[in-house]
Motif scaffolding. Structure first.
Motif, PDB file in Angstrom:
ATOM      1  N   ALA A 176       0.811  -1.221   0.000  1.00 27.99           N
ATOM      2  CA  ALA A 176       0.000   0.000   0.000  1.00 27.99           C
ATOM      3  C   ALA A 176       0.843   1.269   0.000  1.00 27.99           C
ATOM      4  O   ALA A 176       0.692   2.125   0.876  1.00 27.99           O
ATOM      5  N   GLN A 225      -1.733  -4.358  -2.579  1.00 23.62           N
ATOM      6  CA  GLN A 225      -2.635  -3.275  -2.194  1.00 23.62           C
ATOM      7  C   GLN A 225      -3.992  -3.850  -1.824  1.00 23.62           C
ATOM      8  O   GLN A 225      -4.612  -4.557  -2.610  1.00 23.62           O
ATOM      9  N   LEU A 232      -6.931   4.166  -0.117  1.00 21.44           N
ATOM     10  CA  LEU A 232      -6.579   3.790  -1.487  1.00 21.44           C
ATOM     11  C   LEU A 232      -6.816   4.904  -2.493  1.00 21.44           C
ATOM     12  O   LEU A 232      -5.921   5.273  -3.253  1.00 21.44           O
TER      13      LEU A 232
END
Length: 285
Positions: A176, A225, A232
């Motif tokens: 991420a 992710q 996000l």
């Protein structure tokens, strides 16, 4: 000021040891801590390669060591884990602790150019000072065989450091990552304060911008992710990095993981893949 590292804790795990050290950093102008996980193989006559892990906003050098479970795979693969802190501490700069996303715990792995934040030089600390310190003080480590990884702000750090130092690191991965900080609130806040308002200076610490400039990448970049990550869409922008990699011909494996968020539960789920990714690249030498 003691620049040589002093051991402050040690815990056995999967046949190896988590050890925490403190030292004075001339680059940052303060005392710093870092962790090393020494795998069982480090107790033999052979030196072991290293994987640096850069942590995210508000973290210290302890979060990854305590929560990720990376030591199991590192023990099996015979790689050492190096986990630095995320910013200078103890300097008492006005405003350094006002927000969790800037200042203490939020070094963004750059070299600040604004006078007030001149000690925030985490880029030089990670790329120059810490590897030199390790090579001079730990005979078990082969710092010439190194890979780099990170989470969130640390994922940003891992990607940018790797792209600008392809000769130093054999592979990179990220969980991420803040992949396009110039175009997200976290990055804009940090870059404005640390670097000033010149966007050209910002580009030097933005992986999406750097990929076109430093595109001679041979090892596939691995990114995981979580699709349920609340950051996000506003902060991370992995698809912008994916587009940049495609345009530059840089090999990227971006894995979108349904149901996973931004937490260490997510990291712990997929960390073995990342350790194996780096171990394979380090064995190819």
């Amino acid at each position: 000021m003691e620049t040589k590292p002093t051991e402050i804790s040690s815990s056995k795990m999967f046949g190896g040891f988590n050890k925490r050290y403190k030292h004075y950093s001339p680059i940052l102008g303060c005392n710093m801590t870092f962790h090393i996980y020494f795998p069982p193989a480090s107790s033999t006559s052979n030196k072991v390669p290293v994987v640096y892990f850069l942590s995210g906003l508000s973290c210290t050098d302890e979060n990854f060591i305590i929560k990720s479970g990376a030591q199991r795979a590192a023990s099996i693969e015979g790689v050492a884990l190096i986990v630095p802190d995320t910013s200078p501490r103890g300097l008492n700069v006005e405003g350094e602790a006002d927000n969790w996303d800037f200042g203490i715990g939020a070094g963004f792995y750059l070299n600040a150019t604004e006078e007030k934040w001149k000690n925030w030089r985490m880029y030089d600390y990670v790329v120059k000072e810490l590897p030199k310190l390790l090579s001079e003080n730990f005979r078990e480590l082969d710092t010439s065989r190194a890979s780099i990884s990170g989470h969130s702000m640390g994922g940003h750090g891992a990607l940018t450091i790797y792209l600008k130092n392809l000769e130093k690191y054999k592979s990179v991965s990220a969980f991420a990552p803040i992949a396009n900080p110039m175009n997200c609130p976290w990055g804009q806040k940090a870059f404005t304060n640390y670097l000033g308002t010149n966007k050209a200076d910002w580009e030097e610490y933005d992986a999406t911008s750097l990929v076109a400039k430093y595109h001679d990448v041979s090892a596939t970049i691995l990114i995981d992710q979580g699709e349920d990550d609340k950051f996000l869409h506003d902060q991370l922008h992995p698809h912008k990095f994916e587009e940049a990699c495609r345009g530059a011909g840089v090999p990227l494996l971006l894995r979108l993981q349904p149901g996973y968020d931004h937490s260490y539960f997510f990291i712990a789920t997929f960390i073995d893949d990342h350790i194996k990714h780096h171990a394979q690249a380090l064995r190819l030498l």
